[in-house]
Scaffold this motif. Structure first.
Motif, PDB file in Angstrom:
ATOM      1  N   LEU A 115       0.830  -1.210   0.000  1.00 17.07           N
ATOM      2  CA  LEU A 115       0.000   0.000   0.000  1.00 17.07           C
ATOM      3  C   LEU A 115       0.859   1.253   0.000  1.00 17.07           C
ATOM      4  CD1 LEU A 115      -2.973  -0.597   2.504  1.00 17.07           C
ATOM      5  CD2 LEU A 115      -3.127  -0.190   0.037  1.00 17.07           C
ATOM      6  N   GLU A 116       1.966   1.219   0.728  1.00 16.43           N
ATOM      7  CA  GLU A 116       2.854   2.383   0.822  1.00 16.43           C
ATOM      8  C   GLU A 116       3.482   2.737  -0.519  1.00 16.43           C
ATOM      9  OE1 GLU A 116       4.169   1.934   5.535  1.00 16.43           O
ATOM     10  OE2 GLU A 116       5.407   1.046   3.939  1.00 16.43           O
ATOM     11  N   THR A 117       3.570   1.759  -1.422  1.00 13.15           N
ATOM     12  CA  THR A 117       4.087   2.058  -2.768  1.00 13.15           C
ATOM     13  C   THR A 117       3.023   2.698  -3.652  1.00 13.15           C
ATOM     14  OG1 THR A 117       3.462  -0.053  -3.811  1.00 13.15           O
ATOM     15  CG2 THR A 117       5.566   0.012  -2.607  1.00 13.15           C
ATOM     16  N   GLY A 118       1.770   2.680  -3.189  1.00 12.45           N
ATOM     17  CA  GLY A 118       0.666   3.226  -3.974  1.00 12.45           C
ATOM     18  C   GLY A 118      -0.089   2.195  -4.775  1.00 12.45           C
ATOM     19  N   ALA A 119       0.265   0.907  -4.605  1.00 13.18           N
ATOM     20  CA  ALA A 119      -0.422  -0.155  -5.345  1.00 13.18           C
ATOM     21  C   ALA A 119      -1.827  -0.377  -4.784  1.00 13.18           C
ATOM     22  CB  ALA A 119       0.371  -1.451  -5.254  1.00 13.18           C
ATOM     23  N   ASN A 120      -2.748  -0.732  -5.652  1.00 16.66           N
ATOM     24  CA  ASN A 120      -4.069  -1.164  -5.194  1.00 16.66           C
ATOM     25  C   ASN A 120      -3.913  -2.553  -4.575  1.00 16.66           C
ATOM     26  OD1 ASN A 120      -5.299   1.164  -6.165  1.00 16.66           O
ATOM     27  ND2 ASN A 120      -5.689   0.264  -8.175  1.00 16.66           N
ATOM     28  N   LEU A 121      -4.518  -2.751  -3.411  1.00 16.47           N
ATOM     29  CA  LEU A 121      -4.294  -3.982  -2.660  1.00 16.47           C
ATOM     30  C   LEU A 121      -5.565  -4.806  -2.556  1.00 16.47           C
ATOM     31  CD1 LEU A 121      -2.045  -5.457  -0.982  1.00 16.47           C
ATOM     32  CD2 LEU A 121      -3.115  -4.449   1.039  1.00 16.47           C
ATOM     33  N   ALA A 122      -5.500  -6.039  -3.082  1.00 16.45           N
ATOM     34  CA  ALA A 122      -6.581  -7.009  -2.915  1.00 16.45           C
ATOM     35  C   ALA A 122      -6.253  -7.802  -1.664  1.00 16.45           C
ATOM     36  CB  ALA A 122      -6.662  -7.925  -4.135  1.00 16.45           C
ATOM     37  N   LEU A 123      -7.110  -7.721  -0.658  1.00 20.03           N
ATOM     38  CA  LEU A 123      -6.769  -8.232   0.661  1.00 20.03           C
ATOM     39  C   LEU A 123      -7.502  -9.530   0.971  1.00 20.03           C
ATOM     40  CD1 LEU A 123      -4.939  -7.394   2.986  1.00 20.03           C
ATOM     41  CD2 LEU A 123      -6.877  -6.202   4.006  1.00 20.03           C
ATOM     42  N   ALA A 124      -6.769 -10.649   0.846  1.00 19.01           N
ATOM     43  CA  ALA A 124      -7.302 -11.938   1.282  1.00 19.01           C
ATOM     44  C   ALA A 124      -6.836 -12.250   2.694  1.00 19.01           C
ATOM     45  CB  ALA A 124      -6.842 -13.043   0.328  1.00 19.01           C
ATOM     46  N   ASN A 125      -5.867 -11.478   3.168  1.00 14.87           N
ATOM     47  CA  ASN A 125      -5.331 -11.643   4.518  1.00 14.87           C
ATOM     48  C   ASN A 125      -6.195 -10.848   5.488  1.00 14.87           C
ATOM     49  OD1 ASN A 125      -3.359 -10.140   6.645  1.00 14.87           O
ATOM     50  ND2 ASN A 125      -2.724 -12.258   6.359  1.00 14.87           N
ATOM     51  N   LYS A 126      -7.199 -11.511   6.065  1.00 15.19           N
ATOM     52  CA  LYS A 126      -8.148 -10.816   6.939  1.00 15.19           C
ATOM     53  C   LYS A 126      -7.488 -10.280   8.200  1.00 15.19           C
ATOM     54  CE  LYS A 126     -11.108 -14.239   7.380  1.00 15.19           C
ATOM     55  NZ  LYS A 126     -10.543 -15.325   6.567  1.00 15.19           N
ATOM     56  N   GLU A 127      -6.379 -10.906   8.613  1.00 11.12           N
ATOM     57  CA  GLU A 127      -5.710 -10.497   9.840  1.00 11.12           C
ATOM     58  C   GLU A 127      -5.196  -9.058   9.767  1.00 11.12           C
ATOM     59  OE1 GLU A 127      -5.652 -14.944   9.601  1.00 11.12           O
ATOM     60  OE2 GLU A 127      -5.177 -13.316   8.208  1.00 11.12           O
ATOM     61  N   SER A 128      -4.897  -8.578   8.560  1.00 12.42           N
ATOM     62  CA  SER A 128      -4.412  -7.202   8.412  1.00 12.42           C
ATOM     63  C   SER A 128      -5.442  -6.194   8.894  1.00 12.42           C
ATOM     64  CB  SER A 128      -4.067  -6.925   6.943  1.00 12.42           C
ATOM     65  OG  SER A 128      -2.984  -7.719   6.514  1.00 12.42           O
ATOM     66  N   MET A 129      -6.688  -6.395   8.520  1.00 10.14           N
ATOM     67  CA  MET A 129      -7.737  -5.468   8.938  1.00 10.14           C
ATOM     68  C   MET A 129      -8.129  -5.687  10.395  1.00 10.14           C
ATOM     69  SD  MET A 129      -8.226  -3.448   6.427  1.00 10.14           S
ATOM     70  CE  MET A 129      -9.826  -2.644   6.521  1.00 10.14           C
ATOM     71  N   VAL A 130      -8.056  -6.932  10.852  1.00  9.80           N
ATOM     72  CA  VAL A 130      -8.396  -7.234  12.240  1.00  9.80           C
ATOM     73  C   VAL A 130      -7.399  -6.583  13.197  1.00  9.80           C
ATOM     74  CG1 VAL A 130      -8.532  -9.095  13.948  1.00  9.80           C
ATOM     75  CG2 VAL A 130      -9.595  -9.380  11.709  1.00  9.80           C
ATOM     76  N   ALA A 131      -6.119  -6.703  12.874  1.00 13.99           N
ATOM     77  CA  ALA A 131      -5.078  -6.190  13.763  1.00 13.99           C
ATOM     78  C   ALA A 131      -4.793  -4.713  13.555  1.00 13.99           C
ATOM     79  CB  ALA A 131      -3.790  -6.993  13.569  1.00 13.99           C
ATOM     80  N   ALA A 132      -4.921  -4.242  12.319  1.00 14.14           N
ATOM     81  CA  ALA A 132      -4.453  -2.885  12.013  1.00 14.14           C
ATOM     82  C   ALA A 132      -5.318  -2.184  10.971  1.00 14.14           C
ATOM     83  CB  ALA A 132      -3.001  -2.958  11.523  1.00 14.14           C
ATOM     84  N   GLY A 133      -6.630  -2.394  11.048  1.00  9.19           N
ATOM     85  CA  GLY A 133      -7.532  -1.785  10.070  1.00  9.19           C
ATOM     86  C   GLY A 133      -7.363  -0.285   9.919  1.00  9.19           C
ATOM     87  N   PRO A 134      -7.314   0.487  11.017  1.00  2.00           N
ATOM     88  CA  PRO A 134      -7.159   1.936  10.884  1.00  2.00           C
ATOM     89  C   PRO A 134      -5.875   2.331  10.157  1.00  2.00           C
ATOM     90  CG  PRO A 134      -7.917   1.384  13.086  1.00  2.00           C
ATOM     91  CD  PRO A 134      -7.574   0.088  12.414  1.00  2.00           C
ATOM     92  N   ILE A 135      -4.799   1.570  10.380  1.00  4.10           N
ATOM     93  CA  ILE A 135      -3.533   1.869   9.702  1.00  4.10           C
ATOM     94  C   ILE A 135      -3.654   1.584   8.215  1.00  4.10           C
ATOM     95  CG2 ILE A 135      -1.082   1.313   9.580  1.00  4.10           C
ATOM     96  CD1 ILE A 135      -1.265   0.396  12.511  1.00  4.10           C
ATOM     97  N   MET A 136      -4.217   0.437   7.876  1.00  4.87           N
ATOM     98  CA  MET A 136      -4.371   0.072   6.462  1.00  4.87           C
ATOM     99  C   MET A 136      -5.196   1.117   5.718  1.00  4.87           C
ATOM    100  SD  MET A 136      -2.704  -2.830   6.227  1.00  4.87           S
ATOM    101  CE  MET A 136      -3.244  -3.613   4.704  1.00  4.87           C
ATOM    102  N   LYS A 137      -6.292   1.553   6.333  1.00  2.00           N
ATOM    103  CA  LYS A 137      -7.169   2.537   5.674  1.00  2.00           C
ATOM    104  C   LYS A 137      -6.496   3.901   5.563  1.00  2.00           C
ATOM    105  CE  LYS A 137     -10.679   1.676   8.430  1.00  2.00           C
ATOM    106  NZ  LYS A 137     -12.028   1.745   9.044  1.00  2.00           N
ATOM    107  N   LYS A 138      -5.744   4.264   6.577  1.00  2.00           N
ATOM    108  CA  LYS A 138      -5.048   5.552   6.567  1.00  2.00           C
ATOM    109  C   LYS A 138      -4.014   5.617   5.447  1.00  2.00           C
ATOM    110  CE  LYS A 138      -2.134   8.517   9.499  1.00  2.00           C
ATOM    111  NZ  LYS A 138      -1.488   8.629  10.843  1.00  2.00           N
ATOM    112  N   VAL A 139      -3.219   4.545   5.309  1.00  3.55           N
ATOM    113  CA  VAL A 139      -2.187   4.510   4.268  1.00  3.55           C
ATOM    114  C   VAL A 139      -2.827   4.465   2.887  1.00  3.55           C
ATOM    115  CG1 VAL A 139      -0.273   3.166   3.300  1.00  3.55           C
ATOM    116  CG2 VAL A 139      -0.459   3.471   5.773  1.00  3.55           C
ATOM    117  N   ALA A 140      -3.889   3.673   2.729  1.00  4.91           N
ATOM    118  CA  ALA A 140      -4.581   3.596   1.440  1.00  4.91           C
ATOM    119  C   ALA A 140      -5.090   4.966   1.022  1.00  4.91           C
ATOM    120  CB  ALA A 140      -5.728   2.597   1.509  1.00  4.91           C
TER     121      ALA A 140
END
Length: 391
Positions: A115-140
Motif C-alpha cells: 500500500l505504501e508504494t501506492g499499489a491497489n491492494l486485494a486483501l485476502a489476509n483478513k488479519e491485516s484489517m483485524v489487527a491494524a484496520g485503521p492503519i491500512m485505511k489511513k495509508v490507502a
C-alpha cells in the motif's frame, strides 16, 4: 491502441488464493505482467509459478529454502530473495496491483508495504484489517490506493452496497457454513482431532483457515474485518449458519428490503472481482441452479458451541489493540491444537484467558499504531502460551 498491461505481484502465491489468482491471470495472460511472487516452504510450486508467469523476482519466507530455490531457478533471469526482508522486497516493487494472500499476521507488514508504494491492494489476509484496520485505511487514503476485500463474504458485501446510500443500510448478514462439525453437539467436540477439523464440507481451503471455519474463529475475524472495511457497528453485523455456502452475505435496508449475494463456493468469484477492480469477468463457471437447490437454510449460531464468535463481538466492543491481541492469541492457540497440545474447545478458552489478562493490565487501550500492534502481538502470544497447559 494496444491493451493496457497491468503490473501485479502476488504475496502468498503458493496457497489456494494465490494459485487461483495465478490461474485467472493465465487465462488473460496478455493483460497482466507478473512482477513478483512470494511463498514459503513449497519452493517447487513457487519456482514453477515464477517460470510459467515469467516473474521478475520471487521470495521464499523460509530463509533455509533460499539456496534450493536459487538452484531451481539458476537457468532463468529471476531474482531470488528470502526471509522477511525478501518478502518485503517483493512487496516494495512498484506495481499497479497486489494480491495479499499470506496467511496470518505474517501478511500484515508485506500488505502494508505494498500500500505504501501506492499499489491497489486485494486483501485476502483478513488479519491485516483485524489487527491494524485503521492503519491500512489511513495509508490507502494517503496513497490514493484502493483497498479491496477478497474474503467471499466481504467481497459480497462490497457488491451488495455498491451504489446504495449508506444511510439506508440497516444491517449486514454474514453467513457461515458451520465447518466440519456443524452437525455435532458441543459435547461431541471434546475429542475431535486437527485432521477431522481440516475437512470442510463445502470449501477447498488451506488447513488453518478450514480449522478456523470449524471453530468459527474465522467468522469472528470476519465480523471485525467487516467493521473495519465498511465502518459498521457491532449491532450492524449479524452472523447466520448457512450450510449450503451459496449465499455469502445479505444487506438489509431501512425500507425492509434485502439484497443477497448468491454464488457457488468458489473463491475465484471474489478474486476476479478484485483483480478486475470491481468489474465483472467471464469465469465460464456454472451458475447456481436454484431449482435444483430447492431450499436455502439459515439458522442462528449456538454461542455455547461457538465461543469464538462471542469473543469476536467482545473485541468489536473493546476496540483499540484488542483485534491484534485476539488474532495473535488465536494463532498461538491454533498452533497448539495442530500440535495436539490443546483441545479443539480449549482454543477459545486460551484466547479468552489471554484477552482477559491483557485487558486487566490495560494493555489493549492504546492507539492503533504499527509499533503497538507488533508489540501486543508478541505479548498476546507469550500470555497464550502459559494458558495452553490448563485447557
Amino acid at each position: 491502441m494496444g491493451i493496457l498491461v497491468k503490473n501485479i505481484s502476488i504475496l502468498g502465491a503458493t496457497g489456494s488464493i494465490g494459485q487461483n489468482t495465478l490461474d485467472l491471470v493465465l487465462k488473460e495472460r496478455d493483460k497482466f505482467n507478473v512482477v513478483g511472487l512470494t511463498g514459503s516452504d513449497n519452493i517447487e510450486l513457487l519456482a514453477e509459478s515464477a517460470i510459467k508467469l515469467k516473474a521478475d523476482v520471487v521470495a521464499t519466507a523460509n530463509e533455509s529454502k533460499f539456496h534450493d530455490l536459487r538452484e531451481i531457478l539458476k537457468k532463468y533471469q529471476i531474482e531470488v530473495c528470502a526471509g522477511v526482508t525478501g518478502v518485503l522486497e517483493v512487496a516494495s516493487r512498484q506495481v499497479d496491483w497486489v494480491m495479499s494472500a499470506i496467511v496470518g499476521s505474517a501478511g500484515l507488514l508485506p500488505g502494508l508495504r505494498a500500500l505504501e508504494t501506492g499499489a491497489n491492494l486485494a486483501l485476502a489476509n483478513k488479519e491485516s484489517m483485524v489487527a491494524a484496520g485503521p492503519i491500512m485505511k489511513k495509508v490507502a487514503k494517503m496513497k490514493s490506493a484502493k483497498l479491496m476485500p477478497v474474503d467471499s463474504e466481504h467481497s459480497a458485501i462490497a457488491q451488495l452496497i455498491r451504489g446504495e446510500e449508506r444511510d439506508s443500510l440497516s444491517k449486514i448478514i454474514i453467513t457461515a457454513s458451520g465447518g466440519a462439525f456443524r452437525n455435532l453437539t458441543k459435547a461431541k467436540l471434546i475429542d475431535v482431532t486437527p485432521d477431522q477439523a481440516a475437512q470442510h464440507p463445502n470449501w477447498n481451503m488451506g488447513k488453518r483457515i478450514t480449522i478456523d471455519s470449524a471453530s468459527l474463529f474465522n467468522k469472528a475475524l470476519e465480523i471485525i474485518e467487516a467493521k473495519e472495511f465498511f465502518d459498521l457497528k457491532s449491532s450492524d453485523i449479524e452472523v447466520l449458519i448457512h450450510p449450503q455456502s451459496l449465499v455469502h452475505a445479505i444487506a438489509s435496508f431501512c425500507d425492509g428490503g434485502m439484497k443477497a449475494h448468491i454464488g457457488p463456493p468458489d473463491m475465484r468469484h471474489a478474486i476476479a472481482y478484485a483483480l478486475y477492480e470491481e468489474k465483472r469477468f467471464n469465469l465460464t463457471m456454472p451458475e447456481v441452479n436454484l431449482a435444483e437447490v430447492g431450499t436455502l437454510e439459515f439458522e442462528k449460531p449456538d454461542m455455547s458451541k461457538y465461543p469464538a464468535l462471542e469473543l469476536g463481538y467482545e473485541v468489536l466492543a473493546q476496540g483499540g489493540l484488542a483485534g491484534a491481541a485476539f488474532n495473535a492469541a488465536k494463532e498461538e492457540a491454533l498452533d497448539n491444537f495442530l500440535d495436539r497440545k490443546l483441545s479443539f474447545l480449549g482454543m477459545a478458552d486460551v484466547v479468552r484467558a489471554t484477552m482477559d489478562e491483557l485487558s486487566s493490565k490495560n494493555r489493549l487501550s492504546s492507539e492503533v499504531e504499527i509499533e503497538a500492534v507488533i508489540d501486543i502481538d508478541l505479548q498476546a502470544r507469550s500470555v497464550a502460551k502459559k494458558f495452553v497447559g490448563k485447557y
